[in-house]
Design a protein around this motif. Structure first.
Motif, PDB file in Angstrom:
ATOM      1  N   GLU A  28      12.059  -0.730  -5.787  1.00  0.00           N
ATOM      2  CA  GLU A  28      10.617  -0.468  -5.814  1.00  0.00           C
ATOM      3  C   GLU A  28      10.028  -0.546  -4.407  1.00  0.00           C
ATOM      4  OE1 GLU A  28       8.980   0.654  -8.370  1.00  0.00           O
ATOM      5  OE2 GLU A  28      10.604   0.379  -9.805  1.00  0.00           O
ATOM      6  N   LEU A  29      10.443  -1.545  -3.633  1.00  0.00           N
ATOM      7  CA  LEU A  29       9.956  -1.672  -2.258  1.00  0.00           C
ATOM      8  C   LEU A  29      10.417  -0.496  -1.398  1.00  0.00           C
ATOM      9  CD1 LEU A  29      10.476  -5.495  -1.673  1.00  0.00           C
ATOM     10  CD2 LEU A  29       8.286  -4.287  -1.886  1.00  0.00           C
ATOM     11  N   LEU A  31      11.004   2.551  -2.452  1.00  0.00           N
ATOM     12  CA  LEU A  31      10.188   3.706  -2.829  1.00  0.00           C
ATOM     13  C   LEU A  31       8.833   3.662  -2.126  1.00  0.00           C
ATOM     14  CD1 LEU A  31      10.971   3.817  -6.657  1.00  0.00           C
ATOM     15  CD2 LEU A  31      11.782   5.426  -4.923  1.00  0.00           C
ATOM     16  N   ASP A  32       8.223   2.479  -2.075  1.00  0.00           N
ATOM     17  CA  ASP A  32       6.935   2.333  -1.382  1.00  0.00           C
ATOM     18  C   ASP A  32       7.065   2.657   0.105  1.00  0.00           C
ATOM     19  OD1 ASP A  32       5.688   1.561  -3.731  1.00  0.00           O
ATOM     20  OD2 ASP A  32       5.781  -0.594  -3.266  1.00  0.00           O
ATOM     21  N   GLU A  33       8.124   2.149   0.727  1.00  0.00           N
ATOM     22  CA  GLU A  33       8.322   2.391   2.160  1.00  0.00           C
ATOM     23  C   GLU A  33       8.561   3.875   2.436  1.00  0.00           C
ATOM     24  OE1 GLU A  33       8.084   0.411   4.871  1.00  0.00           O
ATOM     25  OE2 GLU A  33       7.320  -1.118   3.524  1.00  0.00           O
ATOM     26  N   ARG A  35       7.442   6.399   0.680  1.00  0.00           N
ATOM     27  CA  ARG A  35       6.148   7.087   0.534  1.00  0.00           C
ATOM     28  C   ARG A  35       5.297   6.917   1.795  1.00  0.00           C
ATOM     29  NH1 ARG A  35       6.429   4.511  -4.732  1.00  0.00           N
ATOM     30  NH2 ARG A  35       7.114   6.076  -6.236  1.00  0.00           N
ATOM     31  N   GLU A  36       5.318   5.707   2.336  1.00  0.00           N
ATOM     32  CA  GLU A  36       4.529   5.453   3.539  1.00  0.00           C
ATOM     33  C   GLU A  36       5.069   6.235   4.735  1.00  0.00           C
ATOM     34  OE1 GLU A  36       3.047   1.726   6.279  1.00  0.00           O
ATOM     35  OE2 GLU A  36       3.582   1.361   4.183  1.00  0.00           O
ATOM     36  N   GLU A  39       3.966   9.779   4.308  1.00  0.00           N
ATOM     37  CA  GLU A  39       2.529   9.906   4.555  1.00  0.00           C
ATOM     38  C   GLU A  39       2.216   9.874   6.049  1.00  0.00           C
ATOM     39  OE1 GLU A  39      -1.274   7.104   3.762  1.00  0.00           O
ATOM     40  OE2 GLU A  39      -0.023   7.506   2.004  1.00  0.00           O
TER      41      GLU A  39
END
Length: 65
Positions: A28-29, A31-33, A35-36, A39
């Motif tokens: 999960e972490l 995936l967040d990284e 995405r960032e 972006e």
């Protein structure tokens, strides 16, 4: 890029090391990284897409075990 270790190495190139001991939480972490990074335009669309697919596949595999 073909494995979760390849994704970990990609994140490491940007100074991100993720290891909490909870493999699903690590995914999960990651995936967040990812995405960032996308972006912020630090990785291209194809790298993002492949890395996300690898991490989601790994997360789903772990949840099924």
């Amino acid at each position: 890029m073909q494995s979760i270790m390849d994704v970990r190495n990609l994140l490491k190139r940007f100074g991100t090391v993720i290891y909490t001991g909870d493999h699903v939480g690590d995914c999960e972490l990651m995936l967040d990284e990812l995405r960032e990074l996308k972006e912020l335009r630090m990785i291209d669309e194809e790298t993002f897409r492949i890395a996300m697919m690898i991490v989601k596949s790994e997360r789903n595999r772990i949840r099924l075990d």
